[in-house]
Design a protein around this motif. Structure first.
Motif, PDB file in Angstrom:
ATOM      1  N   ARG A 284     -10.411  70.301  62.767  1.00 39.00           N
ATOM      2  CA  ARG A 284      -9.189  70.245  61.959  1.00 39.00           C
ATOM      3  C   ARG A 284      -8.120  71.193  62.482  1.00 39.00           C
ATOM      4  NH1 ARG A 284     -11.604  71.630  56.473  1.00 39.00           N
ATOM      5  NH2 ARG A 284     -13.508  72.038  57.626  1.00 39.00           N
ATOM      6  N   LEU A 285      -8.555  72.382  62.927  1.00 41.56           N
ATOM      7  CA  LEU A 285      -7.574  73.323  63.474  1.00 41.56           C
ATOM      8  C   LEU A 285      -6.976  72.795  64.780  1.00 41.56           C
ATOM      9  CD1 LEU A 285      -9.366  76.713  62.746  1.00 41.56           C
ATOM     10  CD2 LEU A 285      -7.211  75.908  61.769  1.00 41.56           C
ATOM     11  N   ALA A 286      -7.797  72.107  65.553  1.00 42.22           N
ATOM     12  CA  ALA A 286      -7.291  71.547  66.803  1.00 42.22           C
ATOM     13  C   ALA A 286      -6.263  70.452  66.512  1.00 42.22           C
ATOM     14  CB  ALA A 286      -8.450  70.996  67.639  1.00 42.22           C
ATOM     15  N   LYS A 287      -6.552  69.662  65.472  1.00 45.09           N
ATOM     16  CA  LYS A 287      -5.636  68.584  65.113  1.00 45.09           C
ATOM     17  C   LYS A 287      -4.280  69.140  64.663  1.00 45.09           C
ATOM     18  CE  LYS A 287      -7.885  65.225  63.530  1.00 45.09           C
ATOM     19  NZ  LYS A 287      -8.746  64.393  62.673  1.00 45.09           N
ATOM     20  N   LYS A 288      -4.300  70.321  64.056  1.00 40.01           N
ATOM     21  CA  LYS A 288      -3.064  70.967  63.628  1.00 40.01           C
ATOM     22  C   LYS A 288      -2.393  71.752  64.755  1.00 40.01           C
ATOM     23  CE  LYS A 288      -2.779  72.952  59.575  1.00 40.01           C
ATOM     24  NZ  LYS A 288      -3.065  73.740  58.332  1.00 40.01           N
ATOM     25  N   GLY A 289      -3.060  71.798  65.898  1.00 42.58           N
ATOM     26  CA  GLY A 289      -2.454  72.484  67.043  1.00 42.58           C
ATOM     27  C   GLY A 289      -2.578  73.995  67.007  1.00 42.58           C
ATOM     28  N   LEU A 290      -3.487  74.520  66.193  1.00 37.57           N
ATOM     29  CA  LEU A 290      -3.612  75.980  66.098  1.00 37.57           C
ATOM     30  C   LEU A 290      -4.669  76.525  67.057  1.00 37.57           C
ATOM     31  CD1 LEU A 290      -3.298  76.367  62.220  1.00 37.57           C
ATOM     32  CD2 LEU A 290      -1.523  76.441  63.960  1.00 37.57           C
ATOM     33  N   VAL A 291      -5.614  75.671  67.461  1.00 35.65           N
ATOM     34  CA  VAL A 291      -6.589  76.075  68.482  1.00 35.65           C
ATOM     35  C   VAL A 291      -6.775  74.906  69.448  1.00 35.65           C
ATOM     36  CG1 VAL A 291      -7.838  77.476  66.766  1.00 35.65           C
ATOM     37  CG2 VAL A 291      -8.680  75.200  67.339  1.00 35.65           C
ATOM     38  N   GLU A 292      -7.411  75.196  70.578  1.00 36.02           N
ATOM     39  CA  GLU A 292      -7.785  74.104  71.484  1.00 36.02           C
ATOM     40  C   GLU A 292      -9.191  74.363  72.013  1.00 36.02           C
ATOM     41  OE1 GLU A 292      -4.983  74.043  74.682  1.00 36.02           O
ATOM     42  OE2 GLU A 292      -4.969  76.223  74.859  1.00 36.02           O
ATOM     43  N   ARG A 293      -9.871  73.274  72.351  1.00 40.36           N
ATOM     44  CA  ARG A 293     -11.239  73.359  72.836  1.00 40.36           C
ATOM     45  C   ARG A 293     -11.243  73.270  74.358  1.00 40.36           C
ATOM     46  NH1 ARG A 293     -15.339  71.393  68.597  1.00 40.36           N
ATOM     47  NH2 ARG A 293     -13.776  70.045  67.675  1.00 40.36           N
ATOM     48  N   LEU A 294     -11.956  74.189  75.002  1.00 39.61           N
ATOM     49  CA  LEU A 294     -12.072  74.168  76.452  1.00 39.61           C
ATOM     50  C   LEU A 294     -13.544  74.167  76.827  1.00 39.61           C
ATOM     51  CD1 LEU A 294      -9.539  77.061  77.169  1.00 39.61           C
ATOM     52  CD2 LEU A 294      -9.059  74.605  77.166  1.00 39.61           C
TER      53      LEU A 294
ATOM     54  N   VAL B  14     -13.337  78.081  72.267  1.00 38.06           N
ATOM     55  CA  VAL B  14     -12.240  77.761  71.367  1.00 38.06           C
ATOM     56  C   VAL B  14     -11.142  78.781  71.609  1.00 38.06           C
ATOM     57  CG1 VAL B  14     -11.549  77.474  68.971  1.00 38.06           C
ATOM     58  CG2 VAL B  14     -13.882  76.904  69.680  1.00 38.06           C
ATOM     59  N   ARG B  15      -9.947  78.296  71.929  1.00 39.15           N
ATOM     60  CA  ARG B  15      -8.847  79.217  72.233  1.00 39.15           C
ATOM     61  C   ARG B  15      -7.694  79.039  71.250  1.00 39.15           C
ATOM     62  NH1 ARG B  15      -7.082  80.240  78.206  1.00 39.15           N
ATOM     63  NH2 ARG B  15      -6.508  78.029  78.256  1.00 39.15           N
ATOM     64  N   LEU B  16      -7.151  80.163  70.846  1.00 41.94           N
ATOM     65  CA  LEU B  16      -6.002  80.184  69.953  1.00 41.94           C
ATOM     66  C   LEU B  16      -4.752  79.743  70.715  1.00 41.94           C
ATOM     67  CD1 LEU B  16      -5.828  81.189  67.032  1.00 41.94           C
ATOM     68  CD2 LEU B  16      -5.314  83.461  67.896  1.00 41.94           C
ATOM     69  N   THR B  17      -3.939  78.891  70.091  1.00 45.33           N
ATOM     70  CA  THR B  17      -2.639  78.566  70.691  1.00 45.33           C
ATOM     71  C   THR B  17      -1.624  79.634  70.275  1.00 45.33           C
ATOM     72  OG1 THR B  17      -1.921  77.282  68.776  1.00 45.33           O
ATOM     73  CG2 THR B  17      -3.151  76.100  70.479  1.00 45.33           C
ATOM     74  N   ASP B  18      -0.456  79.593  70.885  1.00 48.93           N
ATOM     75  CA  ASP B  18       0.567  80.579  70.524  1.00 48.93           C
ATOM     76  C   ASP B  18       0.921  80.476  69.052  1.00 48.93           C
ATOM     77  OD1 ASP B  18       0.564  81.451  73.092  1.00 48.93           O
ATOM     78  OD2 ASP B  18       2.435  80.465  73.689  1.00 48.93           O
ATOM     79  N   GLU B  19       1.040  79.238  68.570  1.00 46.90           N
ATOM     80  CA  GLU B  19       1.390  79.083  67.163  1.00 46.90           C
ATOM     81  C   GLU B  19       0.254  79.608  66.281  1.00 46.90           C
ATOM     82  OE1 GLU B  19       2.155  75.134  65.692  1.00 46.90           O
ATOM     83  OE2 GLU B  19       2.311  75.905  63.637  1.00 46.90           O
ATOM     84  N   GLY B  20      -0.990  79.315  66.672  1.00 46.12           N
ATOM     85  CA  GLY B  20      -2.116  79.824  65.905  1.00 46.12           C
ATOM     86  C   GLY B  20      -2.087  81.337  65.819  1.00 46.12           C
TER      87      GLY B  20
END
Lengths: 165, 165
Positions: free
Chosen positions: A92-102, A113-119
């Motif tokens: 769900r967090l990935a769908k909101k663009g707050l994290v991404e999976r690598l 799991v990495r935090l995006t800038d917005e996250g």
DNA sequence: ATCGGCTTTCTTGACATCGAGATACCGGTC
DNA sequence: GACCGGTATCTCGATGTCAAGAAAGCCGAT
């Protein structure tokens, strides 16, 4: 000042005078206070458009420091949820663009799991808000009392946190 | 002995040295300890065939004393759940034969929830088991320390319990 | 008497959690 | 180099919780 646990303990002493209910004086207060804190946090976070569970995951990543990434397994031990729950949260967090999976480069079973800038920004804002709220709640106690309380609680949490629980 | 919150606070001090994160020393421990307690209780109750939520409702009624009945509203304030949740809980407990619903004779909007004999026995058994478990957890602390801890926690819970929260 | 606001309980739909099992992969052993 | 216990993550079905609002009845003021 009396609280709900005082009433609860008095009721048990009346109904079950044969039992020693002293443990409830501590542990029922812990559970009830946690419940009140949950509610208060939900309110505080809603001003930042976050749910409590989102906050828990984002701040765990934020605390990790650059490059703000952890494995799902590391997130589990910090947030005390099951693996199924964590998978769902990350989705769900990935769908909101707050994290991404690598993919984990050193273990093909693994994921990072990495935090995006917005996250990261959202986590920082929500943390500041939470600390303000918590400071207000703790104003009931002196600095010394807060230190004592933290120390006593640590003695209870340490066994859970250090032995595989 | 160090616990997970010590690590958490140290991480914040490294990542956000500009923030005062002292409140977390107390309140994060409360939340995490409550979570550990939930898990431990779930285990203890499963030996008596009860879920934690069932225990909460049954013991609230048990504490009320003869004739072991309370309104759903009174149960709400004791268990800190919403009204929809309580309706659902009462339904399920009634289906299992542990409580029964009676019309309130003095208020036709109202309902009284009464413990059955079996419900009472189950509550008594589970309570004894819970107290044993909690005593073991609290063995980390001396009698004096437990008293101090209870007192400090009361100062924090009292405002929530006494002001409409 | 009746009106309006307040309580009390229940209904509903969305959603997050858990637990158990499935899948893929690692690392050491024979 | 094939096996095997252990580990990491994800899938899936069941379930409990919440928030918001509906329905019914209470009670004070006019």
């Amino acid at each position: 000042m009396e609280d709900e646990v005082d009433r609860l303990v008095a009721a048990w002493r009346r109904e079950r005078p044969d039992l020693d209910v002293e443990p409830l004086e501590v542990l029922s207060r812990v559970s009830r206070l946690a419940r009140h804190l949950d509610r208060a946090r939900r309110l505080a976070f809603s001003e930042h458009g976050l749910e409590p569970w989102e906050f828990d995951v984002l701040t765990a990543l934020r605390r990790a420091g650059t490059p703000y990434q952890l494995s799902p397994g590391q997130l589990l031990t910090q947030t005390l949820v099951t693996s199924g729950t964590m998978t769902n949260r990350i989705d769900r967090l990935a769908k909101k663009g707050l994290v991404e999976r690598l993919p984990d480069p050193s273990d093909r079973r693994g994921v990072l799991v990495r935090l995006t800038d917005e996250g990261r920004d959202r986590a920082d804002q929500a943390l500041a808000g939470l600390l303000d709220q918590e400071r207000a709640i703790l104003a009931e106690l002196s600095r010394t009392q807060r230190g004592e309380l933290a120390g006593l609680l640590r003695q209870l949490t340490a066994p859970f946190d250090n032995i595989p629980g």
